[in-house]
Scaffold this motif. Structure first.
Motif, PDB file in Angstrom:
ATOM      1  N   GLU A   8       0.841  -1.199   0.000  1.00 13.28           N
ATOM      2  CA  GLU A   8       0.000   0.000   0.000  1.00 13.28           C
ATOM      3  C   GLU A   8       0.877   1.250   0.000  1.00 13.28           C
ATOM      4  O   GLU A   8       1.808   1.378   0.805  1.00 13.28           O
ATOM      5  N   ASN A  28       0.410  -5.998  -9.610  1.00 11.30           N
ATOM      6  CA  ASN A  28      -0.109  -6.603  -8.384  1.00 11.30           C
ATOM      7  C   ASN A  28       0.873  -6.448  -7.235  1.00 11.30           C
ATOM      8  O   ASN A  28       0.746  -7.088  -6.204  1.00 11.30           O
ATOM      9  N   SER A  53      -0.602  -0.989  -4.447  1.00 14.51           N
ATOM     10  CA  SER A  53      -1.924  -0.377  -4.618  1.00 14.51           C
ATOM     11  C   SER A  53      -1.861   1.029  -4.037  1.00 14.51           C
ATOM     12  O   SER A  53      -1.250   1.245  -2.985  1.00 14.51           O
TER      13      SER A  53
END
Length: 817
Positions: free
Chosen positions: A249, A275, A278
């Motif tokens: 994150e 992936n 984020s």
């Protein structure tokens, strides 16, 4: 000149939070030595092959040896030149502090530094501070922050082994075995360093994996698109860890120009399919997305063109004047400093700066002040040269705003966004920009900081706390916790906030109203003060008459807290509790914990800060159920907004609900009688007269009243007339009197016994009415009751409130309990 020059120079540093303290000399020296050592070692100890961790540790040890040796040398010099240092002015020390902080931002200030190839930008990891000093208060973290004590291991982005770097980072975390905290990347303003955020670094590093970006001023300046690509590359490279089970994150925080850059980076990252990371959210602090609404694009070229007037020759007067100055500041530095002095500090910062300058001027000679001011002015040219400023303003900002301010792009940027806006920003139209972004960005919340200017991250704002409380929810606390319960979860603000509110809001009213408080014992005997107000292990219910406009609430709540440590929680009208009088909120708004500013005009915010909840049977029930003290005014709006001739009349409903609920939890009911507010204003027109006004005015008021939510759960909205009377305050308010009557114990009262509940209800109401009559009668013996001029004269002469009527004038309570 003795005041204005240092004022502009100090404003250039824009660090009012630093001025409250001047640290010991050895702190300055070590910081400066550390920065110098790091700067000289960087050319020979950049880590080319991070696999050799021993080499990096050896380099760090060599740096420590160099620093220690230089510190010893500096200490020897200090001993030999004590008399000379004692003559160094506070202003000179301040400028030394600022130059030292700038140097640390450039060369140190973290444990790992990654140089990005070919763009002159770096990212520095700030490790959590292992120890905290009592000196490291929020005001002084810019000087004593733990981030400044860290010496970075240097890496090149083309050869870095991120696996090893992540291992080193984990070792610095206080909970090395726990899940990695979110990565927070701070993007600075046009200075390329982030001076204004330095006081936040330690707190941020203790909660997040903090990386701060810096842009070198001495290399060829990158373009805006290169900066965007650089940040994107750093995010992708630093999160490309094959061992990670879940995406890393990332939170972007950008200030001023960094806010503009943050938006562009976020747009680019949303197009990256990965992936590995984020984008958790972004925070824009006074973002320069509004640059195209200013005149800086026209002004800056004029300012930076002054560099062509600079001379390399020392200017020394033949008569010896200014011989303490080796080099005068350049025209660019002087006018640039003045421009910053006029636009950056807000009112509070300007006052702090001025206070610092005036205090320094008394202790310094003209020569010291002018020398320090000249040195302070040179900071601008030293750390933001004219050519660099011109490039950044004319190439970064116009390109950035053209990229970011595309409505289609903004409306598709569905990243949780928090916009922190200083309401008094004189450099950018930030207040309006926060509203614009709040309407365009799909998931945007704004937080306005009252009274703050362009440098908003001072002691008034704890950025870590703000982020944790925001809808970004960086630590998933809100996600994993039940919703906030205003009844059970509320806590009294910290002592410093309570003192600030009392000092700024309550004390001025108390000074004008000279309130007098009385309490009553079980036999009905009166006493001056609140010592007889009961406190026990059962809930307390204070029931009183609502005075005109409810202007006495602050005095009641603060006096109970100050005298008896009783935290009384009000039950507020829905209009006050929900803030409907402020109009519809077009943009979602976040408030800081315990936010308070002198320019906060809506008292409902303060009521809620001090525990007020919306009046409802459920909230009232739960306050007593959780053993808290409640403050209830059964007369509600009809008493608070009463008409002509209704002074101090009670308009209580016939229902005994509050008695029955009090009995259910064995609460103690304390009647409260209050007078003074109705005698402090003249009602020109009450609600009935206002409703009859012509030209549609009365009709509009009627529609407004009908649309207002009623405070009574069993009444329709249009049953309650919510129209404040038109009243004119008197030059001096009447003295306010408060009488806490004989208490009613409900321990043995059966809440299902209607007759007994009715008897107690009548007793409480009679006690309030009797107290009002007793106060009205007794104040006739107080020569200061209605004579505000006489009361004010006494206060000025003796420095305290005048005496009141003798206690014998207040009759004993005759109510039957």
């Amino acid at each position: 000149m003795k005041i204005f020059a240092p004022l502009a120079a100090a404003s250039l540093c824009v660090a009012s939070r630093v001025m409250a303290f001047s640290p010991p000399m050895h702190q300055h020296r070590r910081a400066a030595v550390l920065s110098s050592a790091v700067a000289k070692e960087t050319d020979t100890h950049i880590v080319e092959t991070p696999a050799s961790s021993t080499a990096t540790k050896d380099a760090a040890e060599r740096l420590d040896d160099i620093i220690d040796a230089r510190v010893e040398t500096e200490q020897e010099r200090t001993v030999s030149s004590t008399s000379q240092q004692s003559e160094e002015s506070t202003m000179e020390l301040f400028v030394t502090d600022m130059r030292s902080v700038y140097s640390d931002l450039e060369n140190g200030g973290g444990s790992i530094k990654v140089r990005m190839a070919n763009v002159g930008a770096s990212f520095t990891y700030v490790a959590p501070s292992l120890s905290s000093s009592s000196e490291e208060t929020n005001k002084n973290k810019q000087i004593f922050g733990g981030w400044r004590k860290q010496v970075p291991t240097l890496y090149d982005s083309t050869t870095i082994d991120w696996g090893e770097v992540h291992s080193d980072i984990v070792e610095t975390q206080p909970h090395s075995g726990a899940e990695a905290p979110p990565m927070l990347i701070y993007l600075p303003g046009l200075d390329g360093l982030g001076m204004s955020a330095t006081a936040q670094f330690d707190d941020l590093a203790s909660t997040f994996e903090l990386w701060r970006m810096t842009v070198d001023k001495s290399t060829a300046q990158p373009s805006f698109s290169q900066l965007v690509s650089t940040v994107v590359k750093f995010v992708k490279d630093s999160t490309n860890n094959a061992d990670a089970e879940t995406p890393r994150e990332v939170i972007l925080v950008g200030e001023s120009f960094g806010g503009l850059l943050t938006c562009a980076v976020a747009m680019a990252l949303k197009n990256v399919k990965s992936n590995k990371f984020s984008l958790k959210g972004m925070t824009l602090i006074n973002p320069a997305t509004s640059f195209d609404e200013t005149n800086w694009e026209q002004f800056v070229p004029l300012l930076t063109s002054l560099r062509y007037l600079e001379s390399q020759e020392d200017i020394v007067d033949s008569s010896g004047n200014f011989n303490f100055v080796n080099e005068l500041p350049t025209p660019y530095s002087v006018l640039g400093g003045m421009a910053l002095a006029a636009t950056i500090p807000d009112g509070n910062q300007f006052s702090s700066i001025l206070e610092f300058i005036l205090g320094t001027a008394k202790l310094s000679t003209n020569e010291q002040m002018l020398a320090a001011s000249a040195d302070g002015f040179r900071l601008l040219a030293e750390y933001l040269p004219a050519s660099v400023l011109e490039t950044r303003v004319l190439q970064w900002l116009p390109v950035g705003t053209s990229v970011v301010n595309n409505v289609e792009r903004l409306t598709k940027l569905d990243v949780p966004t928090l916009v922190i806006a200083g309401n008094d920003d004189n450099m950018l139209p930030t207040k309006e920009e926060a509203n614009r972004l709040g309407k365009l960005l799909p998931d945007c919340v704004k937080m306005e900081v009252s009274g703050a200017g362009h440098f908003v991250l001072d002691a008034r704002v704890n950025l870590t706390e703000v982020l944790i409380d925001s809808h970004i929810d960086p630590l998933d606390i809100q996600k994993n916790s039940p919703p906030y319960d205003p009844v059970r979860d509320w806590k009294l603000p910290p002592d410093d906030v309570v003192r600030a509110v009392v000092e700024k809001r309550v004390n001025p009213t108390k000074k004008r109203a000279s309130p007098v408080f009385f309490s009553t014992d079980a036999t009905g005997q009166r006493r001056l003060g609140l010592s007889l107000v009961p406190t026990n292990d059962r809930p307390l219910l204070i029931v009183g008459n609502h005075q005109l406009f409810g202007q006495d609430l602050g005095m009641i709540i603060s006096q109970l807290l100050e005298d008896r440590n009783i935290v009384a929680r009000g039950l507020a009208h829905p209009t006050v509790a929900e803030g409907l009088l402020r109009g519809e909120q077009e943009v979602r708004t976040q408030r800081r914990r315990y936010e308070f500013g002198e320019d906060v005009r809506f008292e409902g915010d303060l009521f809620q800060m001090f525990g007020a909840v919306k009046v409802s049977p459920r909230n009232f029930f739960r306050l007593l159920q959780t053993n808290q003290t409640s403050l209830l005014f059964p007369g509600g709006v009809k008493e608070a907004l009463h008409g002509k001739g209704d002074d101090y009349k009670l308009f209580w409903p016939e229902k005994t609900d509050f008695v029955r609920i009090a009995a259910k939890f064995n609460a103690t009911i304390v009647p409260l009688s209050a007078i003074g507010a109705a005698d402090s204003a003249d009602i020109v027109a009450d609600a009935n007269e206002l409703l009859n006004l012509p030209f549609g005015i009365g009709e509009n008021l009627s529609n407004f009243s009908k649309s207002t939510v009623s405070a009574r759960f069993d009444a329709k909205d249009d049953d309650e007339t919510f129209i404040p009377p038109l009243a004119v305050p008197k030059p001096f308010p009447a003295r306010h009197y408060f009488l806490f009557g004989r208490s009613f114990d409900t321990t043995l009262l059966d809440p299902n016994n209607k007759d007994e509940c009715q008897r107690i209800y009548r007793g409480v109401k009679n006690e309030v009415e009797e107290g009002i009559d007793a106060l009205l009668s007794a104040r006739k013996d107080d020569p200061y009751a209605l004579d505000g001029v006489k009361r004010s004269s006494y206060q000025r002469l003796f420095g305290k409130d005048p005496p009141t009527f003798p206690l014998s004038s207040l009759p004993k309570s005759s109510s039957s309990v």
